[in-house]
Scaffold this active site. Structure first.
Site, PDB file in Angstrom:
ATOM      1  N   ASP A  47       0.849  -1.190   0.000  1.00 50.03           N
ATOM      2  CA  ASP A  47       0.000   0.000   0.000  1.00 50.03           C
ATOM      3  C   ASP A  47       0.882   1.237   0.000  1.00 50.03           C
ATOM      4  O   ASP A  47       1.651   1.463   0.937  1.00 50.03           O
ATOM      5  CB  ASP A  47      -0.894  -0.002   1.245  1.00 50.03           C
ATOM      6  N   TYR A  52       3.113   9.915  -0.596  1.00 46.34           N
ATOM      7  CA  TYR A  52       4.230   9.349   0.157  1.00 46.34           C
ATOM      8  C   TYR A  52       5.572   9.561  -0.543  1.00 46.34           C
ATOM      9  O   TYR A  52       6.630   9.425   0.073  1.00 46.34           O
ATOM     10  CB  TYR A  52       4.044   7.843   0.383  1.00 46.34           C
ATOM     11  N   LYS A  74      -2.844   5.899  -4.027  1.00 47.30           N
ATOM     12  CA  LYS A  74      -3.906   6.842  -3.667  1.00 47.30           C
ATOM     13  C   LYS A  74      -3.730   8.167  -4.398  1.00 47.30           C
ATOM     14  O   LYS A  74      -2.605   8.622  -4.632  1.00 47.30           O
ATOM     15  CB  LYS A  74      -3.895   7.098  -2.156  1.00 47.30           C
ATOM     16  N   HIS A 109      -7.500   9.734  -1.374  1.00 49.34           N
ATOM     17  CA  HIS A 109      -6.748   9.650  -0.124  1.00 49.34           C
ATOM     18  C   HIS A 109      -7.511  10.271   1.060  1.00 49.34           C
ATOM     19  O   HIS A 109      -7.542   9.703   2.154  1.00 49.34           O
ATOM     20  CB  HIS A 109      -5.389  10.329  -0.300  1.00 49.34           C
TER      21      HIS A 109
END
Length: 294
Positions: A47, A52, A74, A109
């Site tokens: 994930d 990120y 996401k 998200h």
């Protein structure tokens, strides 16, 4: 290596490994090696997210593994930029960074409080599922009211809602809502939301007692609890020994008394952001991560 991980069937007919590996706050320079360690341990679900900053490294590790790996990423939805064209472009960018032949699950998200533009983003994801190399679509951090909005507007129910969920914040009402509507519940912060709070959860004497009874750590007890209540769970660690420990949860089972004792730990209050008020972009502007958010 045979895969011991149970799989859940989603409402679109696809299947997702119930235990995955999260990469939030894993630095770019460490991500490829860390994910490779997880995949060699046996994880077959990773994930990540555009926000990120490590999608490319996740893709490198997955491609290098030679394994069939379920990959979630996401859509980074910065406030008023929620919308159909933005979401479509964002998917294309994530697809290019990952370098895979498809994406298994694509999530919005955060709903973000401004304007309800997430409805248009959801319309975009429903179209992407038809047009793009994308198997399933879902959301993250949505309340039941926000879920109602997107389903009422589009007629399409998310396959997954990924939310803060751990023994101190069990989301019982939301999980019940999900079950009634065929939405799979996925837990972020599954061992306790944020590093400081996780330490408190894992030091809980109830979890320690249950762990001793099974010859397991408190962390393993919590992951096993998630599996038994039916959530998809994505623990994260950069420590190879902890990565292996978190995966060693398929050869024991919690008793009914264990499950009741953990249910009694619920404190009912979240520690992460409230989806109804959270200004998501502040978390990621300038890559200024806060280790207590996800």
């Amino acid at each position: 290596m045979s895969d011991p991980t149970p799989h859940l069937e989603l409402n679109d007919g696809s299947c997702i490994p119930q235990l995955g590996f999260g990469v939030f706050l894993i630095d770019q320079g460490d991500t490829r090696e860390t994910v490779a360690t997880a995949l060699s341990t046996g994880y077959r679900h990773v994930d990540t997210a555009a926000a990120y900053g490590n999608e490319a490294q996740v893709g490198e590790a997955v491609r290098g593994s030679g394994e069939q790996v379920y990959v979630t990423t996401k859509y980074f939805n910065p406030g008023d930029d929620h919308g159909r064209s933005d979401a479509t472009a964002a998917f294309g960018a994530s697809f290019d960074r990952l370098g895979l032949d498809h994406i298994d699950l694509y999530l919005i998200h955060w709903p973000v409080r401004a304007g309800g533009g997430f409805v248009e983003s959801w319309r975009a994801l429903t179209q992407l599922r038809t047009d793009a190399p994308l198997r399933s679509i879902g959301v993250s951090n949505f309340s039941s009211a926000q879920l109602e909005r997107i389903v009422d507007a589009t007629g399409v129910t998310p396959a997954v809602n990924q939310v803060e969920l751990h023994p101190y914040f069990q989301q019982t009402a939301l999980r019940r809502y999900h079950a009634q509507r065929g939405i799979a519940t996925e837990a972020w912060g599954p061992l306790g939301q944020g590093n400081r709070h996780a330490e408190k959860v894992l030091a809980d004497p109830v979890l320690a007692r249950i762990g001793r009874a099974h010859g397991r750590t408190a962390g393993q007890v919590v992951i096993r609890w998630h599996l038994q209540i039916g959530t998809i769970v994505i623990p994260k660690s950069g420590d190879p020994s902890r990565i292996r420990e978190n995966f060693a949860v398929f050869d024991f089972e919690l008793t009914a008394d264990d499950m009741a004792a953990i249910a009694a730990l619920d404190r009912g209050g979240r520690n992460g952001p409230d989806p109804d008020t959270y200004d998501f972009p502040k978390l990621y502007r300038g890559r200024a991560h806060d280790p207590d958010q996800a």
